[in-house]
Design an enzyme around this catalytic site. Structure first.
Site, PDB file in Angstrom:
ATOM      1  N   GLY A   8       0.835  -1.198   0.000  1.00  0.00           N
ATOM      2  CA  GLY A   8       0.000   0.000   0.000  1.00  0.00           C
ATOM      3  C   GLY A   8       0.871   1.249   0.000  1.00  0.00           C
ATOM      4  O   GLY A   8       0.548   2.247   0.645  1.00  0.00           O
ATOM      5  N   GLY A  11      -0.431   4.916  -0.839  1.00  0.00           N
ATOM      6  CA  GLY A  11      -1.464   5.558  -0.020  1.00  0.00           C
ATOM      7  C   GLY A  11      -0.942   6.691   0.852  1.00  0.00           C
ATOM      8  O   GLY A  11       0.249   7.003   0.849  1.00  0.00           O
ATOM      9  N   GLN A  12      -1.869   7.274   1.620  1.00  0.00           N
ATOM     10  CA  GLN A  12      -1.520   8.435   2.454  1.00  0.00           C
ATOM     11  C   GLN A  12      -0.373   8.102   3.406  1.00  0.00           C
ATOM     12  O   GLN A  12       0.616   8.825   3.487  1.00  0.00           O
ATOM     13  CB  GLN A  12      -2.745   8.906   3.255  1.00  0.00           C
ATOM     14  CG  GLN A  12      -2.490  10.189   4.033  1.00  0.00           C
ATOM     15  CD  GLN A  12      -3.493  10.437   5.167  1.00  0.00           C
ATOM     16  OE1 GLN A  12      -4.257   9.550   5.531  1.00  0.00           O
ATOM     17  NE2 GLN A  12      -3.479  11.635   5.716  1.00  0.00           N
ATOM     18  N   ASP A  34       2.683  -1.701  -4.391  1.00  0.00           N
ATOM     19  CA  ASP A  34       1.273  -1.329  -4.492  1.00  0.00           C
ATOM     20  C   ASP A  34       0.704  -2.040  -5.716  1.00  0.00           C
ATOM     21  O   ASP A  34       1.427  -2.632  -6.516  1.00  0.00           O
ATOM     22  CB  ASP A  34       1.100   0.194  -4.592  1.00  0.00           C
ATOM     23  CG  ASP A  34      -0.227   0.640  -3.978  1.00  0.00           C
ATOM     24  OD1 ASP A  34      -0.230   1.384  -2.984  1.00  0.00           O
ATOM     25  OD2 ASP A  34      -1.297   0.194  -4.494  1.00  0.00           O
ATOM     26  N   ASP A  53      -0.558  -7.103  -5.943  1.00  0.00           N
ATOM     27  CA  ASP A  53      -1.967  -7.070  -5.556  1.00  0.00           C
ATOM     28  C   ASP A  53      -2.049  -7.923  -4.286  1.00  0.00           C
ATOM     29  O   ASP A  53      -1.823  -9.133  -4.340  1.00  0.00           O
ATOM     30  CB  ASP A  53      -2.811  -7.661  -6.692  1.00  0.00           C
ATOM     31  CG  ASP A  53      -4.283  -7.765  -6.322  1.00  0.00           C
ATOM     32  OD1 ASP A  53      -4.631  -7.514  -5.138  1.00  0.00           O
ATOM     33  OD2 ASP A  53      -5.083  -8.115  -7.213  1.00  0.00           O
ATOM     34  N   TYR A 142     -16.025  -0.960   7.460  1.00  0.00           N
ATOM     35  CA  TYR A 142     -14.611  -0.656   7.742  1.00  0.00           C
ATOM     36  C   TYR A 142     -14.283  -1.025   9.193  1.00  0.00           C
ATOM     37  O   TYR A 142     -13.310  -1.723   9.474  1.00  0.00           O
ATOM     38  CB  TYR A 142     -14.383   0.833   7.485  1.00  0.00           C
ATOM     39  CG  TYR A 142     -13.022   1.365   7.854  1.00  0.00           C
ATOM     40  CD1 TYR A 142     -11.885   0.958   7.171  1.00  0.00           C
ATOM     41  CD2 TYR A 142     -12.874   2.315   8.865  1.00  0.00           C
ATOM     42  CE1 TYR A 142     -10.631   1.478   7.498  1.00  0.00           C
ATOM     43  CE2 TYR A 142     -11.636   2.841   9.193  1.00  0.00           C
ATOM     44  CZ  TYR A 142     -10.522   2.417   8.508  1.00  0.00           C
ATOM     45  OH  TYR A 142      -9.290   2.938   8.830  1.00  0.00           O
ATOM     46  N   LYS A 146     -11.879  -3.870  10.824  1.00  0.00           N
ATOM     47  CA  LYS A 146     -10.762  -3.522  11.712  1.00  0.00           C
ATOM     48  C   LYS A 146     -10.800  -4.353  13.003  1.00  0.00           C
ATOM     49  O   LYS A 146      -9.767  -4.830  13.465  1.00  0.00           O
ATOM     50  CB  LYS A 146     -10.762  -2.018  12.021  1.00  0.00           C
ATOM     51  CG  LYS A 146     -10.303  -1.156  10.850  1.00  0.00           C
ATOM     52  CD  LYS A 146      -8.866  -1.488  10.479  1.00  0.00           C
ATOM     53  CE  LYS A 146      -8.380  -0.766   9.245  1.00  0.00           C
ATOM     54  NZ  LYS A 146      -7.075  -1.261   8.761  1.00  0.00           N
ATOM     55  N   ILE A 172      -5.366  10.873  10.357  1.00  0.00           N
ATOM     56  CA  ILE A 172      -3.968  11.269  10.145  1.00  0.00           C
ATOM     57  C   ILE A 172      -3.937  12.497   9.228  1.00  0.00           C
ATOM     58  O   ILE A 172      -4.507  12.482   8.126  1.00  0.00           O
ATOM     59  CB  ILE A 172      -3.150  10.120   9.504  1.00  0.00           C
ATOM     60  CG1 ILE A 172      -3.243   8.842  10.348  1.00  0.00           C
ATOM     61  CG2 ILE A 172      -1.694  10.542   9.318  1.00  0.00           C
ATOM     62  CD1 ILE A 172      -2.671   8.934  11.732  1.00  0.00           C
TER      63      ILE A 172
HETATM   64  C1  AKB Z   1     -11.248   7.194   8.092  1.00  0.00           C
HETATM   65  O1  AKB Z   1     -11.701   8.325   8.349  1.00  0.00           O
HETATM   66  O2  AKB Z   1     -11.925   6.280   7.593  1.00  0.00           O
HETATM   67  C2  AKB Z   1      -9.824   6.917   8.476  1.00  0.00           C
HETATM   68  C3  AKB Z   1      -9.719   6.371   9.855  1.00  0.00           C
HETATM   69  C4  AKB Z   1      -9.860   7.254  11.022  1.00  0.00           C
HETATM   70  O3  AKB Z   1      -9.506   5.216  10.012  1.00  0.00           O
HETATM   71  N1  AKB Z   1      -9.042   8.117   8.340  1.00  0.00           N
END
Ligand code: AKB
Length: 316
Positions: A8, A11-12, A34, A53, A142, A146, A172
């Site tokens: 990755g 990414g940011q 990536d 990938d 999401y 996690k 972040i």
């Molecule tokens: C999001 O906003 O989805 C992310 C996070 C806080 O995990 N930046």
């Protein structure tokens, strides 16, 4: 850590972590990867780069063996807002990348850093000074991925001895690569727009407090945790880490110390508002401080000065 793979890398976080790690461990010892080559030049040309990938376990494994990798930083993730629009894909990507990383780490007897997020918490979590060990019933795909990732990482440590470690990142804030598809993206955009237009229309409302952290601290946290003495770690996946708890008004007030004419107004996005309302206002990160001496360096004032200085030059 001797041979590191950053998955990755476009990414940011990945695009800055690669440079940070190469400075510490040597450019040849940090392979950036990536799924596409849409990375800053210095990531592709500053050391080894491979197209991987994360869902293609066979090629992923081949590259890990080719470079004799012993540590994987898995930064592949679809973030919260994008995940709500594509729940099936978000689950497939977030869990698939982690599962392959864990399996490969098991095979090479390696270590893996897999970040979690404030998104792992949910509406029934205590919102203020959220403890390290508490109720976690997130209601976004999401967040569910996690929490599952945290549990799966602990499972691989306990069952197979894989050295799994991670932090729960807050939003972040950075000035190199823009985030994409997250709830906390506004906290980056506000600085870009302050420089470009001296005004910003925010999609989260005043009073939406969330934990935030400046990128240099986020990078430091990842490396410090991976280098921590394992004997001191009572937790592994994942540690609360934070630097500040902010809402849009507090950020605007700080920006006005540099750009007095800066204007903030609101056009809230109901999806983001709903997600933000289920995340902590502020986390308690004392366990990370106790177990591996975590300490942030940047506060709102020092971060804002640096962000505006860097973006002033970048956006000229
Ligand atoms: C999001 O906003 O989805 C992310 C996070 C806080 O995990 N930046």
């Amino acid at each position: 850590m001797k041979k590191i793979l950053v998955l990755g890398a476009a990414g940011q976080i990945g695009s800055e972590l690669v440079v940070y790690l190469r400075n510490i461990y040597g450019a040849d010892n940090v392979v950036a990867a990536d799924v596409h080559k849409n990375c800053p030049d210095y990531v592709i040309n500053g050391g080894p780069f491979e197209l991987i990938d994360a869902l293609d376990g066979e090629n992923f494994r081949k590259q890990v063996l080719k470079y004799n990798i012993d540590t994987i930083f898995n930064l592949v993730a679809m973030l919260s807002v994008k995940g709500e629009a594509n729940p099936v894909l978000a689950w497939k990507l977030n869990m698939g990348a982690l599962f392959n990383s864990l399996e490969i780490a098991r095979e090479i007897k390696g270590a893996i850093f897999n970040p979690s997020s404030i998104g792992a918490f949910g509406p029934t979590t205590p919102m203020d000074l959220t403890p390290q060990d508490t109720l976690m019933r997130p209601n976004t795909v999401y967040g569910i991925s996690k929490v599952a990732g945290e549990l799966l990482s602990d499972y691989y440590y306990e069952k197979f001895g894989v050295d799994t470690r991670g932090v729960r990142y807050p939003g972040i804030i950075s000035n190199v690569t823009l985030p994409g598809g997250g709830t906390t993206d506004y906290a980056v955009e506000i600085y870009y727009e302050a420089i470009k237009k001296k005004s910003y229309t925010c999609n989260l409302p005043a009073g939406a407090f969330l934990d935030m952290m400046y990128m240099p601290d986020a990078l430091k946290a990842a490396v410090q945790l991976m280098e921590a003495d394992p004997c001191r770690l009572k937790h592994r996946n994942c540690f609360n880490v934070t630097a500040m708890s902010l809402d849009p008004e507090i950020m605007a007030k700080e920006i006005r110390k540099h750009i007095p004419e800066f204007k903030l107004d609101y056009e809230v996005d109901p999806v983001k508002v709903k997600i933000a309302a289920t995340w902590p206002n502020s986390m308690d990160d004392s366990v990370a401080r106790d177990e591996w001496d975590w300490k942030h360096e940047y506060d709102l004032a020092t971060m804002t000065t640096d962000m505006l200085n860097v973006l002033e030059k970048k956006l000229k």
